[in-house]
Design a protein around this motif. Structure first.
Motif, PDB file in Angstrom:
ATOM      1  N   UNK A 187       8.919  -1.624   0.978  1.00 24.07           N
ATOM      2  CA  UNK A 187       8.022  -1.258  -0.124  1.00 24.07           C
ATOM      3  C   UNK A 187       8.840  -0.539  -1.204  1.00 24.07           C
ATOM      4  N   UNK A 188       8.992  -1.151  -2.334  1.00 19.77           N
ATOM      5  CA  UNK A 188       9.922  -0.656  -3.346  1.00 19.77           C
ATOM      6  C   UNK A 188       9.423   0.646  -3.980  1.00 19.77           C
ATOM      7  N   UNK A 189      10.281   1.665  -3.929  1.00 17.92           N
ATOM      8  CA  UNK A 189       9.961   2.925  -4.596  1.00 17.92           C
ATOM      9  C   UNK A 189       8.835   3.714  -3.953  1.00 17.92           C
ATOM     10  N   UNK A 190       8.682   3.606  -2.630  1.00 19.53           N
ATOM     11  CA  UNK A 190       7.590   4.307  -1.941  1.00 19.53           C
ATOM     12  C   UNK A 190       8.110   5.671  -1.463  1.00 19.53           C
ATOM     13  N   UNK A 397       7.675  -5.398  -4.252  1.00 21.74           N
ATOM     14  CA  UNK A 397       7.963  -4.475  -5.353  1.00 21.74           C
ATOM     15  C   UNK A 397       6.759  -3.602  -5.690  1.00 21.74           C
ATOM     16  N   UNK A 398       6.291  -2.920  -4.689  1.00 22.38           N
ATOM     17  CA  UNK A 398       5.186  -1.977  -4.818  1.00 22.38           C
ATOM     18  C   UNK A 398       5.443  -0.826  -3.855  1.00 22.38           C
ATOM     19  N   UNK A 399       5.129   0.421  -4.259  1.00 22.67           N
ATOM     20  CA  UNK A 399       4.342   0.846  -5.426  1.00 22.67           C
ATOM     21  C   UNK A 399       5.138   1.077  -6.698  1.00 22.67           C
ATOM     22  N   UNK A 400       6.306   0.458  -6.823  1.00 17.84           N
ATOM     23  CA  UNK A 400       7.100   0.574  -8.049  1.00 17.84           C
ATOM     24  C   UNK A 400       6.266   0.118  -9.241  1.00 17.84           C
ATOM     25  N   UNK A 401       6.424   0.807 -10.352  1.00 11.61           N
ATOM     26  CA  UNK A 401       5.736   0.381 -11.564  1.00 11.61           C
ATOM     27  C   UNK A 401       6.311  -0.928 -12.081  1.00 11.61           C
ATOM     28  N   UNK A 402       5.584  -1.689 -12.875  1.00  7.86           N
ATOM     29  CA  UNK A 402       4.323  -1.365 -13.512  1.00  7.86           C
ATOM     30  C   UNK A 402       3.132  -1.482 -12.563  1.00  7.86           C
ATOM     31  N   UNK A 403       2.066  -0.766 -12.890  1.00  4.60           N
ATOM     32  CA  UNK A 403       0.802  -0.931 -12.181  1.00  4.60           C
ATOM     33  C   UNK A 403       0.184  -2.254 -12.615  1.00  4.60           C
ATOM     34  N   UNK A 404      -0.168  -3.085 -11.631  1.00  2.00           N
ATOM     35  CA  UNK A 404      -0.718  -4.409 -11.940  1.00  2.00           C
ATOM     36  C   UNK A 404      -2.049  -4.663 -11.235  1.00  2.00           C
ATOM     37  N   UNK A 431      -1.820   0.072  -0.141  1.00  2.00           N
ATOM     38  CA  UNK A 431      -1.820   0.580   1.234  1.00  2.00           C
ATOM     39  C   UNK A 431      -2.712  -0.280   2.125  1.00  2.00           C
ATOM     40  N   UNK A 432      -3.851  -0.689   1.587  1.00  2.00           N
ATOM     41  CA  UNK A 432      -4.757  -1.538   2.379  1.00  2.00           C
ATOM     42  C   UNK A 432      -4.117  -2.893   2.664  1.00  2.00           C
ATOM     43  N   UNK A 433      -3.347  -3.416   1.704  1.00  2.00           N
ATOM     44  CA  UNK A 433      -2.672  -4.702   1.928  1.00  2.00           C
ATOM     45  C   UNK A 433      -1.520  -4.548   2.911  1.00  2.00           C
ATOM     46  N   UNK A 434      -0.821  -3.428   2.850  1.00  4.17           N
ATOM     47  CA  UNK A 434       0.235  -3.185   3.833  1.00  4.17           C
ATOM     48  C   UNK A 434      -0.345  -3.152   5.238  1.00  4.17           C
ATOM     49  N   UNK A 435      -1.488  -2.495   5.400  1.00  2.81           N
ATOM     50  CA  UNK A 435      -2.121  -2.428   6.723  1.00  2.81           C
ATOM     51  C   UNK A 435      -2.597  -3.814   7.172  1.00  2.81           C
ATOM     52  N   UNK A 436      -3.117  -4.592   6.236  1.00  4.44           N
ATOM     53  CA  UNK A 436      -3.512  -5.965   6.566  1.00  4.44           C
ATOM     54  C   UNK A 436      -2.300  -6.769   7.035  1.00  4.44           C
ATOM     55  N   UNK A 437      -1.190  -6.616   6.336  1.00  7.36           N
ATOM     56  CA  UNK A 437       0.035  -7.317   6.709  1.00  7.36           C
ATOM     57  C   UNK A 437       0.483  -6.915   8.117  1.00  7.36           C
ATOM     58  N   UNK A 438       0.509  -5.623   8.375  1.00  9.85           N
ATOM     59  CA  UNK A 438       0.960  -5.129   9.686  1.00  9.85           C
ATOM     60  C   UNK A 438       0.009  -5.556  10.790  1.00  9.85           C
ATOM     61  N   UNK A 439      -1.290  -5.472  10.524  1.00  8.87           N
ATOM     62  CA  UNK A 439      -2.270  -5.918  11.532  1.00  8.87           C
ATOM     63  C   UNK A 439      -2.080  -7.393  11.853  1.00  8.87           C
ATOM     64  N   UNK A 440      -1.829  -8.196  10.833  1.00  7.23           N
ATOM     65  CA  UNK A 440      -1.647  -9.628  11.052  1.00  7.23           C
ATOM     66  C   UNK A 440      -0.408  -9.895  11.900  1.00  7.23           C
ATOM     67  N   UNK A 441       0.666  -9.181  11.626  1.00 11.88           N
ATOM     68  CA  UNK A 441       1.890  -9.351  12.416  1.00 11.88           C
ATOM     69  C   UNK A 441       1.631  -8.970  13.874  1.00 11.88           C
ATOM     70  N   UNK A 475      12.014   9.087   0.883  1.00 12.35           N
ATOM     71  CA  UNK A 475      11.364   7.781   1.020  1.00 12.35           C
ATOM     72  C   UNK A 475      10.327   7.789   2.135  1.00 12.35           C
ATOM     73  N   UNK A 476       9.443   6.798   2.059  1.00 19.62           N
ATOM     74  CA  UNK A 476       8.509   6.542   3.153  1.00 19.62           C
ATOM     75  C   UNK A 476       9.222   5.673   4.172  1.00 19.62           C
ATOM     76  N   UNK A 477       9.132   6.059   5.448  1.00 21.57           N
ATOM     77  CA  UNK A 477       9.846   5.321   6.498  1.00 21.57           C
ATOM     78  C   UNK A 477       9.026   5.363   7.780  1.00 21.57           C
ATOM     79  N   UNK A 478       8.673   4.179   8.296  1.00 21.59           N
ATOM     80  CA  UNK A 478       7.882   4.080   9.523  1.00 21.59           C
ATOM     81  C   UNK A 478       8.402   2.908  10.348  1.00 21.59           C
ATOM     82  N   UNK A 479       8.386   3.082  11.691  1.00 26.37           N
ATOM     83  CA  UNK A 479       9.043   2.115  12.560  1.00 26.37           C
ATOM     84  C   UNK A 479       8.169   1.812  13.770  1.00 26.37           C
ATOM     85  N   UNK A 480       8.023   0.505  14.039  1.00 25.05           N
ATOM     86  CA  UNK A 480       7.285   0.060  15.214  1.00 25.05           C
ATOM     87  C   UNK A 480       8.244  -0.675  16.129  1.00 25.05           C
TER      88      UNK A 480
END
Length: 547
Positions: A187-190, A397-404, A431-441, A475-480
């Motif tokens: 996640x870029x710039x988190x 490239x999120x949450x790096x700007x620009x906001x889209x 964040x909700x999309x990141x969780x969706x991605x992780x749940x799907x994996x 930085x934000x860093x999380x590991x499974x």
């Protein structure tokens, strides 16, 4: 000869020189980052447009020399308005800015025509020609000088890849308890929760708890070793620091090759892993990769890089096994048309013109396009069901700007300098999309996977100048990791040791950890190896708990 030169200088040639100088300057500043073949058409179109404007104005004012001056003014306003708007006027209305520009230009033209005689412009024409020609020569000299330091993609790969490819291709392994899928999600710039809390007074703990509930270890004191993407990614993927460029090629290209054809990718390929690249605009397509995918308005495309043919046709687009009419060059370079459009008055219609360009030229989505973010996540979901043991690099490239995005996930006009409400509204959605991605994996994987969810650098706040020099290290860093593996993250912990720790845990690879160092780049992308060691100033040796 002197008479010919004198006669030429007395003609108003400078409007055409003024028109193409900004194009050459933009190309010089972005050499190696934009598609070279789009520069000449841009120049030809500007010359044609200048001729049309000159003809129309001359019919109105009936003075060739006054026409030359007015045409040059119009050209400068057109070419520089995007720059000036970004520097002075953003984030206010682009429409209002454009009307102000036209009103100001009309006033200046009217005032000049009223107060200056035609003889004044006739006498000034030779001087204007010489000045414009001198500026043009400076731009060309800068391009020639930059070309001497900038390499071609073909040259880099032809010279470097054969030495990095394995001599024997290992048979592909299947996903298993001993060879789990590995996802490196960037996640870029988190920034870290602690940074968001202390600097922005924002509570991101809900997202962190959601990850912990899914079995993640969230390392609250993680730091990147570099303050930008282009150095951070190769450092993580090769487990080393970069203090110089040993290749004969440009610094930028060298680092992108190092990231694309990394030691981690080779190690896992030797273990039988299927190496998958989802291109983001930061990574070069790698001949080491088994699957390379990019994202266009026409859908996801497959890109195959064959080392035996790469030196013959990549720059011309004659490489086999590429989803036509896509070209390798467009996988890692920005459209020059798009870059130029953003610096001019055409910025007003950027979104519509950008889509027309993409459709007409089959360009991949812009690196910051909301479509790229969403389609990349959808592609990872498909990959997670593959039976092979996969190593997938996912640069988002999120949450790096620009906001889209707004909070509901609807694409909005890009906001390059968002206020806190806009920035954090988008953060909640992604964040909700990141969780969706992780749940799907997690749900679709046959065996528990390894997921490295780790930012490449910290936050630029998305809101203008950063509040402190240390902002980009936190930085934000999380590991499974599957339950049979574990990693004891040291204090301090910097990302250069990420894969050394993970590969040691899964495969017992025995890598020694690097000493933690932090490097600041005073000139950023303009001087990638002119670094300043700020370890003593910013390295965290915390008593913070590791969640």
């Amino acid at each position: 000869m002197k008479q010919i030169i004198r006669t030429a200088l007395e003609q108003p040639l400078y409007p055409w020189l003024v028109g193409i100088s900004p194009i050459l300057h933009l190309y010089k500043e972005n050499l190696g980052l934009v598609i070279d073949s789009e520069v000449i058409p841009s120049i030809l179109l500007m010359l044609l447009s200048t001729s049309i404007v000159f003809y129309i104005i001359n019919r109105l004012v009936q003075s060739m020399h006054l026409t030359g001056f007015i045409t040059s003014l119009c050209s400068l306003v057109f070419s520089l308005s995007g720059h000036v708007y970004v520097l002075v006027f953003m984030p206010k209305s682009l429409g209002i800015w454009t009307m102000m520009v036209f009103a100001g230009l009309a006033y200046v033209i009217f005032a000049l025509r009223k107060k200056r005689s035609k003889d004044f412009f006739a006498k000034a024409t030779p001087s204007f020609n010489v000045i414009a020609l001198a500026l043009l020569v400076l731009q060309l000299a800068g391009i020639v000088d930059a070309w001497g330091e900038t390499s071609k993609f073909v040259q880099i790969y032809a010279d470097n890849i054969p030495n990095s490819l394995p001599g024997v291709i290992a048979p592909k392994a299947m996903d298993s308890d001993t060879k789990p899928d590995i996802y490196y999600i960037i996640p870029d710039g988190y920034p870290s929760d602690a940074w968001l809390r202390s600097t922005e007074n924002y509570d991101n703990s809900e997202f962190t708890r959601a990850l912990q509930d899914r079995g993640f270890t969230v390392v609250g004191h993680a730091q990147s070793n570099y303050a930008n993407t282009i150095l951070s990614l190769p450092s993580v993927l090769n487990g080393q620091y970069y203090h110089s460029n040993p290749s004969p090629y440009s610094d930028y290209d060298y680092l992108r090759v190092e990231a694309a054809n990394s030691k981690v990718a080779r190690f896992l390929s030797d273990m039988g892993y299927t190496y998958i690249q989802l291109l983001s605009g930061s990574f070069l397509p790698s001949p080491m990769a088994d699957i390379i995918r990019d994202f266009t308005p026409q859908g996801t495309i497959e890109i195959e890089v064959d080392i035996t043919t790469i030196s013959e046709g990549i720059l011309t687009g004659d490489v086999p096994n590429i989803a036509e009419p896509a070209r390798i060059e467009r996988s890692y370079k920005r459209s020059f048309y798009e870059a130029y459009m953003n610096t001019t008055l055409l910025r007003l219609a950027r979104s519509r013109l950008g889509k027309l360009l993409q459709n007409a030229l089959s360009l991949p989505h812009h690196t910051s396009a909301p479509e790229r973010f969403l389609e990349t996540i959808d592609e990872v979901v498909k990959i997670s069901a593959m039976p092979e043991a996969t190593f997938t690099i996912v640069h988002l490239l999120k949450p790096h700007r620009p906001v889209v995005f707004n909070e509901d996930g609807e694409p909005i006009p890009w906001i390059h300098r968002p206020n806190p409400e806009e920035f954090f509204a988008e953060l909640r959605f992604i964040n909700s999309r990141f969780l969706h991605l992780i749940d799907s994996i997690l749900e679709r994987s046959k065996h528990p996977p390894v997921i490295i969810f780790q930012a490449d650098h910290g936050s630029v706040r998305g809101m203008g100048p950063a509040p402190g020099r240390n902002t980009l290290f936190d930085i934000y860093a999380a590991y499974h990791l599957p339950s049979q593996f574990s990693v004891a993250f040291p204090k301090p912990f910097t990302t250069v040791n990420t894969f050394r720790l993970v590969l040691n845990s899964i495969f017992g690879s025995g890598y020694e950890l690097q000493t933690d160092k932090l490097f600041e780049l005073p000139r950023r992308y303009k001087a990638l190896f002119q670094w300043l060691d700020v370890t003593d100033e910013f390295l965290k040796t915390p008593s913070l708990p590791v969640h």
